[in-house]
Design a protein around this motif. Structure first.
Motif, PDB file in Angstrom:
ATOM      1  N   GLN B   6     -95.394  54.252   4.432  1.00 16.63           N
ATOM      2  CA  GLN B   6     -95.695  52.938   3.898  1.00 16.63           C
ATOM      3  C   GLN B   6     -96.976  52.965   3.082  1.00 16.63           C
ATOM      4  O   GLN B   6     -97.917  53.694   3.397  1.00 16.63           O
ATOM      5  CB  GLN B   6     -95.875  51.919   5.027  1.00 16.63           C
ATOM      6  CG  GLN B   6     -94.596  51.526   5.714  1.00 16.63           C
ATOM      7  CD  GLN B   6     -94.794  50.453   6.775  1.00 16.63           C
ATOM      8  OE1 GLN B   6     -94.379  50.628   7.922  1.00 16.63           O
ATOM      9  NE2 GLN B   6     -95.410  49.338   6.390  1.00 16.63           N
ATOM     10  N   THR B  20     -96.844  42.755  -2.077  1.00 15.16           N
ATOM     11  CA  THR B  20     -95.741  43.710  -2.018  1.00 15.16           C
ATOM     12  C   THR B  20     -96.165  44.924  -1.200  1.00 15.16           C
ATOM     13  O   THR B  20     -97.291  45.420  -1.333  1.00 15.16           O
ATOM     14  CB  THR B  20     -95.274  44.157  -3.411  1.00 15.16           C
ATOM     15  OG1 THR B  20     -96.360  44.789  -4.079  1.00 15.16           O
ATOM     16  CG2 THR B  20     -94.771  42.985  -4.214  1.00 15.16           C
ATOM     17  N   THR B  22     -94.670  48.773   0.060  1.00 13.80           N
ATOM     18  CA  THR B  22     -93.678  49.794  -0.263  1.00 13.80           C
ATOM     19  C   THR B  22     -93.442  50.710   0.925  1.00 13.80           C
ATOM     20  O   THR B  22     -94.383  51.070   1.657  1.00 13.80           O
ATOM     21  CB  THR B  22     -94.138  50.619  -1.468  1.00 13.80           C
ATOM     22  OG1 THR B  22     -94.273  49.761  -2.595  1.00 13.80           O
ATOM     23  CG2 THR B  22     -93.123  51.718  -1.800  1.00 13.80           C
ATOM     24  N   ARG B  24     -91.381  54.346   1.630  1.00 12.56           N
ATOM     25  CA  ARG B  24     -90.646  55.457   1.032  1.00 12.56           C
ATOM     26  C   ARG B  24     -90.070  56.376   2.116  1.00 12.56           C
ATOM     27  O   ARG B  24     -90.780  56.728   3.063  1.00 12.56           O
ATOM     28  CB  ARG B  24     -91.541  56.255   0.087  1.00 12.56           C
ATOM     29  CG  ARG B  24     -91.880  55.523  -1.192  1.00 12.56           C
ATOM     30  CD  ARG B  24     -92.656  56.384  -2.168  1.00 12.56           C
ATOM     31  NE  ARG B  24     -92.853  55.677  -3.441  1.00 12.56           N
ATOM     32  CZ  ARG B  24     -93.849  54.847  -3.695  1.00 12.56           C
ATOM     33  NH1 ARG B  24     -94.757  54.604  -2.755  1.00 12.56           N
ATOM     34  NH2 ARG B  24     -93.949  54.259  -4.867  1.00 12.56           N
ATOM     35  N   GLY B  66     -84.487  47.377  -2.685  1.00  6.83           N
ATOM     36  CA  GLY B  66     -84.519  48.833  -2.725  1.00  6.83           C
ATOM     37  C   GLY B  66     -83.314  49.470  -2.079  1.00  6.83           C
ATOM     38  O   GLY B  66     -82.551  48.817  -1.351  1.00  6.83           O
ATOM     39  N   GLU B  70     -86.726  54.346  -1.859  1.00 10.44           N
ATOM     40  CA  GLU B  70     -87.854  53.425  -2.072  1.00 10.44           C
ATOM     41  C   GLU B  70     -87.452  51.984  -1.809  1.00 10.44           C
ATOM     42  O   GLU B  70     -86.457  51.496  -2.342  1.00 10.44           O
ATOM     43  CB  GLU B  70     -88.401  53.564  -3.496  1.00 10.44           C
ATOM     44  CG  GLU B  70     -89.647  52.722  -3.713  1.00 10.44           C
ATOM     45  CD  GLU B  70     -90.448  53.169  -4.929  1.00 10.44           C
ATOM     46  OE1 GLU B  70     -90.568  54.389  -5.162  1.00 10.44           O
ATOM     47  OE2 GLU B  70     -90.956  52.299  -5.654  1.00 10.44           O
ATOM     48  N   ILE B  72     -89.056  47.845  -0.954  1.00  7.45           N
ATOM     49  CA  ILE B  72     -90.187  46.947  -1.120  1.00  7.45           C
ATOM     50  C   ILE B  72     -89.976  45.690  -0.294  1.00  7.45           C
ATOM     51  O   ILE B  72     -88.888  45.110  -0.300  1.00  7.45           O
ATOM     52  CB  ILE B  72     -90.375  46.571  -2.605  1.00  7.45           C
ATOM     53  CG1 ILE B  72     -90.743  47.819  -3.417  1.00  7.45           C
ATOM     54  CG2 ILE B  72     -91.475  45.506  -2.756  1.00  7.45           C
ATOM     55  CD1 ILE B  72     -90.781  47.591  -4.907  1.00  7.45           C
TER      56      ILE B  72
END
Lengths: 121, 108
Positions: B6, B20, B22, B24, B66, B70, B72
């Motif tokens: 994250q 936001t 993220t 991954r 996403g 990836e 979000i």
């Protein structure tokens, strides 16, 4: 309303054993896969184990495999975690959690308040 | 094993801001992703499942997007009650559920 209440967390010496319980209410318990998840300040959230609706399938994180056993009693709407050969790194707040889907979706839509297990001498 | 990363680990924001976060995955997980909110001393709450589906009872200012590697989480018009830690969780590598390390949303 779904209600999950964990109990059984105590201070135990490394190498000791402990059984956690989770009392469930507010939903049809035997329709759902159930999980145990633990949380430590340093390592965040860690999934521990899951059991399917009738107890015929169980899975464990590698970190607890061979030491912990998950079980359930659908007559009592209860989930259990038998913890043997406890290590200091098992020290954590243990949550029981309900799977979102009837069957298994592996998303956790209801959690208890947690019970604290401390493995320390 | 799949790893979930994250970013950022923390973010400072003001009420009304858009935030936001993220997440991954180290390998593709299709849309097998959830987002949780956790406040101090409380259990996590499911916000989003299957990458973009809002869990019942969750305010519509929360949204997820996403697929693959990836993802979000977006919080539109941040409210005072949204200051918390947010975690992603992958559900693709059956049966192990893997959580991200968390993102703390703090008051600026």
């Amino acid at each position: 309303e779904v209600h999950l209440v964990e109990s059984g967390g105590v201070v135990v010496e490394p190498g000791g054993s402990l059984r956690l319980s989770c009392a469930a209410s507010g939903f049809t318990f035997d329709d759902y896969t159930m999980h145990w998840v633990r949380q430590t300040p340093g390592k965040g959230l860690e999934w521990v184990s899951l059991i399917n609706w009738d107890g015929s399938s169980t899975f464990y994180a590698d970190s607890v495999k061979g030491r912990f056993t998950i079980s359930r009693d659908n007559r009592k709407n209860s989930l259990y975690l038998q913890m043997n050969s406890l290590r200091t790194e098992d020290t954590a707040l243990y949550y029981c959690a309900k799977d979102r889907g009837a069957g298994s979706q592996y998303y956790l839509d209801s959690w208890g308040q947690g019970t604290l297990v401390t493995a320390s001498s | 094993d799949i790893q979930m990363t994250q970013s950022p680990s923390s973010v400072s924001a003001s009420v009304g801001d858009r935030v936001t976060i993220t997440c991954r995955a180290s390998q593709g997980i299709s849309s097998w992703l959830a987002w949780y909110q956790q406040k101090p001393g409380k259990a996590p709450i499911l916000l989003i499942y299957a990458a973009s589906n809002l869990q019942g009872g969750v305010p519509s200012r929360f949204s997820g997007s996403g697929s693959g590697t990836e993802f979000i989480l977006t919080i539109n018009s941040l409210q005072p009650e949204d200051f918390a830690t947010y975690y992603c969780q992958q559900a693709n590598s059956f049966p192990a559920l893997i959580f991200g390390g968390g993102t703390r949303v703090e008051i600026k």
